[in-house]
Design a protein around this motif. Structure first.
Motif, PDB file in Angstrom:
ATOM      1  N   GLU A 171       0.732  -1.167  -0.066  1.00  0.00           N
ATOM      2  CA  GLU A 171       0.053  -0.179  -0.024  1.00  0.00           C
ATOM      3  C   GLU A 171       0.996   1.269  -0.070  1.00  0.00           C
ATOM      4  N   ASN A 172       2.074   1.110   0.966  1.00  0.00           N
ATOM      5  CA  ASN A 172       2.726   2.414   0.757  1.00  0.00           C
ATOM      6  C   ASN A 172       3.499   2.362  -0.530  1.00  0.00           C
ATOM      7  N   LEU A 173       3.878   1.426  -1.016  1.00  0.00           N
ATOM      8  CA  LEU A 173       4.451   1.450  -2.391  1.00  0.00           C
ATOM      9  C   LEU A 173       3.577   1.864  -3.336  1.00  0.00           C
ATOM     10  N   ARG A 174       2.239   1.698  -3.345  1.00  0.00           N
ATOM     11  CA  ARG A 174       1.386   1.878  -4.397  1.00  0.00           C
ATOM     12  C   ARG A 174       1.295   3.547  -4.012  1.00  0.00           C
ATOM     13  N   LYS A 175       1.054   3.901  -2.927  1.00  0.00           N
ATOM     14  CA  LYS A 175       1.088   5.571  -2.770  1.00  0.00           C
ATOM     15  C   LYS A 175       2.023   6.350  -2.955  1.00  0.00           C
ATOM     16  N   GLN A 176       3.526   5.545  -2.993  1.00  0.00           N
ATOM     17  CA  GLN A 176       4.446   6.427  -3.362  1.00  0.00           C
ATOM     18  C   GLN A 176       4.528   6.335  -4.934  1.00  0.00           C
ATOM     19  N   GLU A 177       4.143   5.325  -5.379  1.00  0.00           N
ATOM     20  CA  GLU A 177       4.082   5.178  -6.786  1.00  0.00           C
ATOM     21  C   GLU A 177       3.250   6.387  -7.576  1.00  0.00           C
ATOM     22  N   GLU A 178       1.879   6.454  -6.941  1.00  0.00           N
ATOM     23  CA  GLU A 178       1.008   7.326  -7.498  1.00  0.00           C
ATOM     24  C   GLU A 178       1.646   8.688  -7.030  1.00  0.00           C
ATOM     25  N   SER A 179       2.152   9.037  -5.869  1.00  0.00           N
ATOM     26  CA  SER A 179       2.633  10.385  -5.745  1.00  0.00           C
ATOM     27  C   SER A 179       3.643  10.802  -6.733  1.00  0.00           C
ATOM     28  N   VAL A 180       4.676   9.690  -7.055  1.00  0.00           N
ATOM     29  CA  VAL A 180       5.855  10.115  -7.968  1.00  0.00           C
ATOM     30  C   VAL A 180       5.147  10.185  -9.304  1.00  0.00           C
ATOM     31  N   GLN A 181       4.282   9.394  -9.437  1.00  0.00           N
ATOM     32  CA  GLN A 181       3.470   9.467 -11.060  1.00  0.00           C
ATOM     33  C   GLN A 181       3.119  10.784 -11.169  1.00  0.00           C
ATOM     34  N   LYS A 182       2.304  11.544 -10.061  1.00  0.00           N
ATOM     35  CA  LYS A 182       1.663  12.717 -10.102  1.00  0.00           C
ATOM     36  C   LYS A 182       2.645  13.814 -10.198  1.00  0.00           C
ATOM     37  N   GLN A 183       3.729  13.831  -9.327  1.00  0.00           N
ATOM     38  CA  GLN A 183       4.961  14.761  -9.379  1.00  0.00           C
ATOM     39  C   GLN A 183       5.583  14.635 -10.988  1.00  0.00           C
ATOM     40  N   GLU A 184       5.918  13.372 -11.375  1.00  0.00           N
ATOM     41  CA  GLU A 184       6.178  13.366 -12.540  1.00  0.00           C
ATOM     42  C   GLU A 184       5.411  13.893 -13.692  1.00  0.00           C
ATOM     43  N   ALA A 185       4.165  13.784 -13.730  1.00  0.00           N
ATOM     44  CA  ALA A 185       3.349  14.451 -14.617  1.00  0.00           C
ATOM     45  C   ALA A 185       3.304  15.910 -14.615  1.00  0.00           C
ATOM     46  N   ILE A 186       3.388  16.555 -13.342  1.00  0.00           N
ATOM     47  CA  ILE A 186       3.378  17.867 -13.324  1.00  0.00           C
ATOM     48  C   ILE A 186       4.622  18.571 -13.623  1.00  0.00           C
ATOM     49  N   ARG A 187       5.943  17.772 -13.309  1.00  0.00           N
ATOM     50  CA  ARG A 187       7.114  18.138 -13.834  1.00  0.00           C
ATOM     51  C   ARG A 187       7.273  18.209 -15.105  1.00  0.00           C
ATOM     52  N   ARG A 188       6.560  17.153 -15.881  1.00  0.00           N
ATOM     53  CA  ARG A 188       6.691  16.868 -17.386  1.00  0.00           C
ATOM     54  C   ARG A 188       6.063  18.009 -17.994  1.00  0.00           C
ATOM     55  N   ALA A 189       4.468  18.478 -17.289  1.00  0.00           N
ATOM     56  CA  ALA A 189       3.877  19.371 -17.873  1.00  0.00           C
ATOM     57  C   ALA A 189       4.501  20.643 -17.965  1.00  0.00           C
ATOM     58  N   THR A 190       5.112  20.883 -16.825  1.00  0.00           N
ATOM     59  CA  THR A 190       5.818  22.206 -16.567  1.00  0.00           C
ATOM     60  C   THR A 190       7.217  22.244 -17.720  1.00  0.00           C
ATOM     61  N   VAL A 191       8.028  21.206 -17.727  1.00  0.00           N
ATOM     62  CA  VAL A 191       8.996  21.447 -18.850  1.00  0.00           C
ATOM     63  C   VAL A 191       8.553  21.432 -20.278  1.00  0.00           C
ATOM     64  N   GLU A 192       7.387  20.815 -20.521  1.00  0.00           N
ATOM     65  CA  GLU A 192       7.035  20.797 -21.773  1.00  0.00           C
ATOM     66  C   GLU A 192       6.449  22.407 -22.104  1.00  0.00           C
ATOM     67  N   ARG A 193       5.933  23.127 -21.137  1.00  0.00           N
ATOM     68  CA  ARG A 193       5.580  24.279 -21.480  1.00  0.00           C
ATOM     69  C   ARG A 193       6.597  25.281 -21.235  1.00  0.00           C
TER      70      ARG A 193
END
Length: 582
Positions: free
Chosen positions: A151-173
């Protein structure tokens, strides 16, 4: 003397008559009816009084006889005998009572023993049940911990995925804005450059023409100056014979120095190769070299600070074989400490039974260096094989800690010289090997491994001091191997949570025992490959979960492959899988 008339009920003595019958009045009684009198008359109708008279006469004679005292003593003795018999019967009765008491005590003890046995059985059952409950609690805790980790790993993965999506959107912009700005800047610079070139086209062409003319004039003057200097110098050199002689002598000395340096470099290189470098026949070694020390200083330091390992750490063998190889390890270690000569060992048996692994563990346990070479590498070397063999033993003799030289697949190199399958070059290499191993050495220990020791040359058999047979693992050894490799390749990666591997809920110990039962005839290497296949199957799944059905599938595949290999071996024979030597 009442005993003379039969009143005494004890045994009759000598001279005693039979008891006298009672008269009818005394026997029948005075109050009998009239109906009984005819019967009494009939009973005493045949009575003879002469017997009574004779008894009375005998009694009188006995009273006046001189044997009266003896008769009385005899009567007393008979009475005592009767009393003793009565006492004996009383003792027997008491003994019977005591025996009955003993039997009762024995029965009570047996009942207590049965009660204690039943209590012990109940205690054992209660202890087993408590142990089962404890193991179930531990397994539940392990499952809860695993679920929590997942469960912790899943939450961490979801958090990392969200941060990665935000970072990717920022970099693309940012990249999009930067690209727009760059395009605007380039367009502006291009327009300005084109405008300037249009305005200054005539001036730019005049500058290019003047620069080319100046460059051509400079090159021509340089060529004239160089030709003049070279011609004057060459003319002066030819006209001066002292300079010519000095130049020739200098060139000669320079050539001699280059040749000497090349020869010295070759000699030093051979010495370094023999003393420090690793021979070409050695595939793997634990001996440190200068280059390895400079290249990997941390690993070298860790190896120097490490303590001697157990000779059987990570090696699963039968109890008899473990005891024997442990004795060999202890003897080898004491031999090195006492600087004595080492004994040569032959390890033979099916492939994958732990021969190479034990050879490495033996060297590390004894504090020695180990070197592994393969018998199949000697034949392709041709004429260089003899030199290579000598280099191996020269290199082994320079080890400060002692070297364990392990020759794997030794029958490919050390086979009989009388056979036609061996070439002259290989026969010469074998002779060199025999020459270097003719005597025991305190510098190196020879360990041979072979699946077909019957193909050895007789001279090789003469150099073997100890023969150890490594057989296929039995039921208990297979279970230990399955548990060890399951823990190494499946359980630890799953519990650590660092890899994409999870385990379904089932009884791991029971499954390992079942796998050990089904893998009869498999070697330790095949069981290790089976555990690696379980890990790969989990990695290949969509969710990374290894289930019991997946394990059963891989076990069935491994059993079929093992049966196929066994069938091939039966068809091809013992030498069908070995390449023919030149």
């Amino acid at each position: 003397m009442s005993w003379l008339f039969g009143i005494n009920k004890g045994p009759t003595g000598e001279g005693a008559g039979s008891p006298l019958p009672l008269p009818p009045a005394a026997e029948g009684g005075g109050d009998r009816g009239a109906g009984d009198r005819p019967a009494a008359k009939d009973k005493w109708s045949n009575f003879d009084p002469t017997g009574l008279e004779r008894a009375a006469k005998a009694a009188r004679e006995l009273e006046h006889s001189r044997h009266a005292k003896e008769a009385l003593s005899l009567a007393q003795m008979q009475e005592q005998t009767l009393q003793l018999e009565q006492q004996s019967k009383l003792k027997e009765y008491e003994a019977a009572v005591e025996q009955l008491k003993s039997e009762q005590i024995r029965v009570q003890a047996e009942e207590r023993r049965k009660t204690l046995s039943e209590e012990t059985r109940q205690h054992q059952a209660r202890a087993q049940y408590q142990d089962k409950l404890a193991r179930q609690r531990y397994e539940d805790q392990l499952r809860q911990q695993q679920l929590l980790n997942e469960e912790n790993l899943r939450k961490q993965e979801e958090s990392v995925q969200k941060q990665e999506a935000i970072r990717r959107a920022t970099v693309e912009r940012e990249m999009e804005l930067r690209h727009k700005n760059e395009m605007m800047r380039v367009e502006a610079e291009a327009l300005a450059r084109a405008k300037a070139e249009r305005e200054n086209a005539d001036l730019i062409r005049e500058q290019i023409r003047l620069r080319a003319a100046e460059h051509r004039q400079t090159v021509l003057e340089s060529l004239r100056t160089a030709g003049t200097l070279f011609g004057d110098g060459f003319h002066a050199f030819i006209t001066d014979w002292d300079k010519v002689t000095t130049t020739v002598a200098g060139l000669t000395l320079l050539a001699l120095g280059v040749y000497s340096a090349k020869s010295a470099t070759t000699v030093v290189g051979r010495y370094v190769e023999a003393r420090l470098g690793r021979p070409s026949l050695v595939r793997e070694t634990s001996r440190l070299s200068i280059l390895e020390a400079l290249r990997h200083p941390l690993q070298v330091g860790r190896r120097l600070l490490s303590k001697p390992q157990d000779a059987l750490e990570g090696v699963v063998l039968s109890p008899e074989l473990e005891a024997r190889v442990r004795d060999i390890a202890i003897a080898t270690r004491n031999t090195r400490r006492n600087r004595s000569v080492y004994r040569n060992v032959l390890m033979h048996g099916p492939p994958g039974t732990g021969k190479t692994l034990f050879a490495k563990k033996l060297a590390l346990h004894s504090g020695m260096d180990y070197a592994i070479m393969t018998g199949g590498d000697v034949a392709p070397m041709g004429r260089e094989g003899v030199t290579a063999v000598h280099k191996v033993f020269d290199w082994a003799s320079t080890s400060r800690h002692g070297l364990l030289l392990f020759v794997d697949e030794a029958d490919a190199f050390l086979r009989k010289r009388a056979t036609e399958k061996i070439s002259e070059d290989l026969r010469a290499a074998l002779n060199a090997f025999l020459h270097r191993t003719g005597q025991h050495s305190s510098k190196f220990m020879l360990v041979l491994a072979s699946n077909q020791p019957e193909q050895f040359d007789w001279a090789i058999n003469d150099r073997i001091d100890e023969m150890v047979s490594f057989g296929l693992p039995q039921r208990e050894e297979r279970e230990r191997l399955v548990r060890m490799y399951f823990d190494k390749y499946v359980l630890k990666p799953a519990t650590e949570g660092k890899q994409r591997l999870k385990l379904a809920q089932f009884d791991y110990g029971k499954k390992c025992s079942e796998v050990a039962q089904r893998t009869e005839g498999m070697s330790g290497r095949e069981i290790s490959q089976l555990a690696v296949a379980w890990q790969a199957m989990a990695y290949a799944s969509e969710d990374g979960v290894l289930t019991e059905a997946m394990m059963d599938t891989r076990v069935q595949d491994a059993i079929q492959q093992h049966q196929q290999k066994t069938q091939w071996l039966k068809v091809e024979g013992p030498e069908g899988s070995r390449a023919q030597l030149p």
